[in-house]
Design a protein around this motif. Sequence first.
Motif, PDB file in Angstrom:
ATOM      1  N   LYS A 239      32.466  26.678  31.664  1.00  9.94           N
ATOM      2  CA  LYS A 239      31.861  25.232  31.607  1.00  9.94           C
ATOM      3  C   LYS A 239      30.498  25.189  32.764  1.00  9.94           C
ATOM      4  CE  LYS A 239      32.412  20.696  29.518  1.00  9.94           C
ATOM      5  NZ  LYS A 239      32.889  19.745  29.114  1.00  9.94           N
ATOM      6  N   GLU A 240      29.380  25.190  32.713  1.00 10.30           N
ATOM      7  CA  GLU A 240      28.604  24.936  33.111  1.00 10.30           C
ATOM      8  C   GLU A 240      27.706  23.746  32.724  1.00 10.30           C
ATOM      9  OE1 GLU A 240      25.785  28.532  33.429  1.00 10.30           O
ATOM     10  OE2 GLU A 240      26.765  29.968  34.237  1.00 10.30           O
ATOM     11  N   SER A 241      27.522  23.060  34.654  1.00 14.78           N
ATOM     12  CA  SER A 241      26.399  21.386  33.226  1.00 14.78           C
ATOM     13  C   SER A 241      25.312  22.284  34.104  1.00 14.78           C
ATOM     14  CB  SER A 241      26.779  20.226  34.747  1.00 14.78           C
ATOM     15  OG  SER A 241      25.445  19.496  34.843  1.00 14.78           O
ATOM     16  N   VAL A 242      23.813  22.019  33.363  1.00  3.96           N
ATOM     17  CA  VAL A 242      23.085  22.365  33.445  1.00  3.96           C
ATOM     18  C   VAL A 242      21.897  20.416  33.022  1.00  3.96           C
ATOM     19  CG1 VAL A 242      21.321  23.322  31.588  1.00  3.96           C
ATOM     20  CG2 VAL A 242      23.536  23.856  31.382  1.00  3.96           C
ATOM     21  N   ASN A 243      21.959  20.142  32.297  1.00  2.00           N
ATOM     22  CA  ASN A 243      21.074  18.739  32.338  1.00  2.00           C
ATOM     23  C   ASN A 243      19.835  19.384  32.956  1.00  2.00           C
ATOM     24  OD1 ASN A 243      23.701  17.050  32.247  1.00  2.00           O
ATOM     25  ND2 ASN A 243      24.447  17.325  34.934  1.00  2.00           N
ATOM     26  N   LYS A 244      18.878  19.799  32.109  1.00  2.00           N
ATOM     27  CA  LYS A 244      17.632  19.610  31.466  1.00  2.00           C
ATOM     28  C   LYS A 244      17.233  19.881  30.992  1.00  2.00           C
ATOM     29  CE  LYS A 244      17.109  23.141  36.036  1.00  2.00           C
ATOM     30  NZ  LYS A 244      17.504  24.972  35.582  1.00  2.00           N
ATOM     31  N   ASN A 245      15.463  19.751  30.435  1.00  2.00           N
ATOM     32  CA  ASN A 245      14.992  19.883  29.117  1.00  2.00           C
ATOM     33  C   ASN A 245      14.415  20.918  28.877  1.00  2.00           C
ATOM     34  OD1 ASN A 245      12.779  19.373  27.765  1.00  2.00           O
ATOM     35  ND2 ASN A 245      12.036  17.212  28.474  1.00  2.00           N
ATOM     36  N   LEU A 246      15.401  21.136  27.887  1.00  2.00           N
ATOM     37  CA  LEU A 246      15.239  22.467  26.861  1.00  2.00           C
ATOM     38  C   LEU A 246      13.965  23.296  27.385  1.00  2.00           C
ATOM     39  CD1 LEU A 246      17.274  24.479  25.235  1.00  2.00           C
ATOM     40  CD2 LEU A 246      15.518  23.796  23.344  1.00  2.00           C
ATOM     41  N   GLN A 247      13.010  22.643  27.704  1.00  2.00           N
ATOM     42  CA  GLN A 247      11.373  22.747  27.906  1.00  2.00           C
ATOM     43  C   GLN A 247      11.818  23.939  29.380  1.00  2.00           C
ATOM     44  OE1 GLN A 247       8.504  19.901  27.509  1.00  2.00           O
ATOM     45  NE2 GLN A 247       7.145  20.747  26.128  1.00  2.00           N
ATOM     46  N   ASP A 248      12.267  23.358  30.277  1.00  2.00           N
ATOM     47  CA  ASP A 248      12.737  23.654  31.608  1.00  2.00           C
ATOM     48  C   ASP A 248      14.374  24.686  31.324  1.00  2.00           C
ATOM     49  OD1 ASP A 248      10.328  22.627  32.692  1.00  2.00           O
ATOM     50  OD2 ASP A 248      12.067  20.612  32.617  1.00  2.00           O
ATOM     51  N   TRP A 249      14.694  24.713  30.162  1.00  2.00           N
ATOM     52  CA  TRP A 249      16.087  25.706  30.268  1.00  2.00           C
ATOM     53  C   TRP A 249      15.710  26.016  29.071  1.00  2.00           C
ATOM     54  CZ3 TRP A 249      20.514  26.028  27.308  1.00  2.00           C
ATOM     55  CH2 TRP A 249      21.442  26.890  28.069  1.00  2.00           C
ATOM     56  N   LYS A 250      15.325  27.481  29.218  1.00  2.00           N
ATOM     57  CA  LYS A 250      14.496  28.103  27.425  1.00  2.00           C
ATOM     58  C   LYS A 250      15.849  29.304  27.398  1.00  2.00           C
ATOM     59  CE  LYS A 250       9.836  27.100  27.861  1.00  2.00           C
ATOM     60  NZ  LYS A 250       8.532  27.320  27.790  1.00  2.00           N
ATOM     61  N   GLU A 251      16.176  29.915  28.678  1.00  2.00           N
ATOM     62  CA  GLU A 251      17.015  30.947  28.419  1.00  2.00           C
ATOM     63  C   GLU A 251      18.342  31.113  29.285  1.00  2.00           C
ATOM     64  OE1 GLU A 251      14.391  34.117  28.728  1.00  2.00           O
ATOM     65  OE2 GLU A 251      14.069  33.831  31.214  1.00  2.00           O
ATOM     66  N   PHE A 252      19.520  31.987  28.826  1.00  2.00           N
ATOM     67  CA  PHE A 252      20.908  32.019  29.504  1.00  2.00           C
ATOM     68  C   PHE A 252      21.303  33.302  29.194  1.00  2.00           C
ATOM     69  CE2 PHE A 252      22.526  30.206  26.408  1.00  2.00           C
ATOM     70  CZ  PHE A 252      23.961  30.556  25.829  1.00  2.00           C
ATOM     71  N   GLU A 253      22.308  34.198  30.276  1.00  2.00           N
ATOM     72  CA  GLU A 253      22.922  35.305  29.989  1.00  2.00           C
ATOM     73  C   GLU A 253      24.545  35.179  29.990  1.00  2.00           C
ATOM     74  OE1 GLU A 253      21.382  39.192  30.845  1.00  2.00           O
ATOM     75  OE2 GLU A 253      22.868  39.252  32.637  1.00  2.00           O
ATOM     76  N   PHE A 254      24.909  35.289  29.542  1.00  2.00           N
ATOM     77  CA  PHE A 254      26.370  35.891  29.331  1.00  2.00           C
ATOM     78  C   PHE A 254      27.343  36.893  28.685  1.00  2.00           C
ATOM     79  CE2 PHE A 254      26.102  34.206  25.413  1.00  2.00           C
ATOM     80  CZ  PHE A 254      27.601  35.073  24.798  1.00  2.00           C
ATOM     81  N   ASP A 255      28.840  37.014  29.375  1.00  2.00           N
ATOM     82  CA  ASP A 255      29.053  37.987  29.217  1.00  2.00           C
ATOM     83  C   ASP A 255      30.281  37.480  28.153  1.00  2.00           C
ATOM     84  OD1 ASP A 255      31.074  40.214  28.956  1.00  2.00           O
ATOM     85  OD2 ASP A 255      30.950  40.698  30.437  1.00  2.00           O
ATOM     86  N   GLY A 256      30.407  38.107  26.835  1.00  2.00           N
ATOM     87  CA  GLY A 256      31.758  36.872  26.345  1.00  2.00           C
ATOM     88  C   GLY A 256      31.261  36.926  25.211  1.00  2.00           C
ATOM     89  N   ILE A 257      32.235  36.229  23.764  1.00  2.00           N
ATOM     90  CA  ILE A 257      31.764  36.252  22.522  1.00  2.00           C
ATOM     91  C   ILE A 257      31.553  34.954  22.205  1.00  2.00           C
ATOM     92  CG2 ILE A 257      33.593  37.690  22.542  1.00  2.00           C
ATOM     93  CD1 ILE A 257      35.550  35.256  21.184  1.00  2.00           C
ATOM     94  N   GLY A 258      31.226  33.547  22.468  1.00  2.00           N
ATOM     95  CA  GLY A 258      30.835  32.864  21.762  1.00  2.00           C
ATOM     96  C   GLY A 258      29.786  31.697  23.248  1.00  2.00           C
ATOM     97  N   PHE A 259      29.289  30.822  22.460  1.00  2.00           N
ATOM     98  CA  PHE A 259      29.050  29.719  23.308  1.00  2.00           C
ATOM     99  C   PHE A 259      28.328  28.416  22.735  1.00  2.00           C
ATOM    100  CE2 PHE A 259      24.924  31.129  21.651  1.00  2.00           C
ATOM    101  CZ  PHE A 259      24.588  30.676  21.131  1.00  2.00           C
TER     102      PHE A 259
END
Length: 515
Positions: free
Chosen positions: A408-428
């Motif tokens: 579980k990661e704390s992001v606390n950003k506006n979507l305009q500043d957080w538009k993508e992420f990468e992960f290894d797994g099966i869901g989010f």
Amino acid sequence: MKKKQLNIFCACIGLLLFIGCVKSNKEPVRIEKKMSKETLLDKIKGGWAGQTIGCTFGGPTEFKFNGVFIPDYVDILWPDGAIKGYFDTFPGLYDDVYMDLTFVQVFDRLGLDAPVDSFAMAFANADYMLWAANQTARYNILNGTMPPASGHWLCNPHADDIDFQIEADFSGLMSPGMPNTAAGICDRIGHIMNYGNGWYGGVFVGAMYSLAFVYDDIEQVVNEAINIIPKESTFYQCITDVIRWHKQYPDDWKQAWAQCKIKWDNDKGSPHGVFNYYNIDAVINSAYIVIGLLYGEGDYARTLEISTRCGFDSDCNPASAGGILGTMLGYSKIPEYWKKNLYEVEDLPFAYTDISLNKVYQLSYNQALQVIERNGGKIEDGEIVIHCQTPEPVAFEECFAGHYPVKKESVNKNLQDWKEFEFDGIGFAVTGAVSSNDPKYVARVETYIDGELVETAPLPADMIRRREDLFYKYQLPKGVHEVSFKWLNPQPGATINVYDLVLYSDKPKEPVRYQ
């Protein structure tokens, strides 16, 4: 020789029949229950009154004690005017009651065979605030995803949450002595917002209400009601653990509470509860209802106090415990100390409804009479004959099968500043909220997974119509995935706030090993 063998055989059969009769005399199988109309109404009133009292009593502590029980030195008070005070200043406390009332009203308007969509649309279009599984289901319904998909975990990250558990009281109150009938009602309505353990919470509570009409021993109510839940479910396993711990520690509810926390205090579905002290999962909160009922031993005050002091959803849990015990005792036998605050609100409608307690007493009574007759019972003059049912397990369901939260990661950003992420797994799952100077604004966001458009989501700024969680996707192929978002209609004064990111894999997270 044959005649001698026949005589021996007949003697053996006679002995077996005699033993069976003796056993039957000691443990009679309940087939019918007779009661007066006055008794039936008194028990229905006790259920609604008990739920309202319990909800009010636990209101000040709701989710203020998470992962800990409320210590004895913390006073939980019952001042004069307590219920009227909430009616006047915070009517939203009674969300578990006015959700019940929504369904009662649909039955009253359309009859016992009212279609599921009528219940779904009634609460989805209501003006009251909702949270968790209820709010997700409301969003789903308003955007075209109807029951049962609206409550399924693939469409509702909160499917295992407490929501239907706190609003299933009506099902048992309209099905006296008929837990399977109550479960059938739960099957239709509970899958609007829940699935798996979240649905089982409502089925179990409904069964306890139903059985509270015919048994006068609360331990018997609990022990029989759990048989309606499939044994392979973790819900069944948790509640039977609590029953066992009660026998092991009969004089110390905190020991049962501690054992329950060690084994069952984990939440893998709700994005808010994962890796958090906060737990709105139905399993643990149902366990707290049962701890209150078993250790309360039929004493109204002690039942409310223990179910409240267990913590977490400490208004809804004593509401359920108080309603179930109130049904068993009947309104007339709830101590006056607890009813004194009830009298001044019994004619007042609950917020967002036109139904008061006095009105719902009669509505539930009328519906119970219909259900009794439909299921083979009889109503003759002043006497009612209920054709009672032995609980039969409902279908097995499981949320998040093969899914394990690993980060579980704390992001606390506006979507305009957080538009993508990468992960290894099966869901989010991504938590957050839309805010805007324009209350009617609806953001539109495209979600891409590995370059493929998987969803274009409308995200209302309106709190009533909001999406509880911004984005989620499960059952992805195991491996590395790239997730990106495209906000299609940004405008001045509007923001999409991203709070947390929860990641899932197909195996539990390996613990860190220290040397």
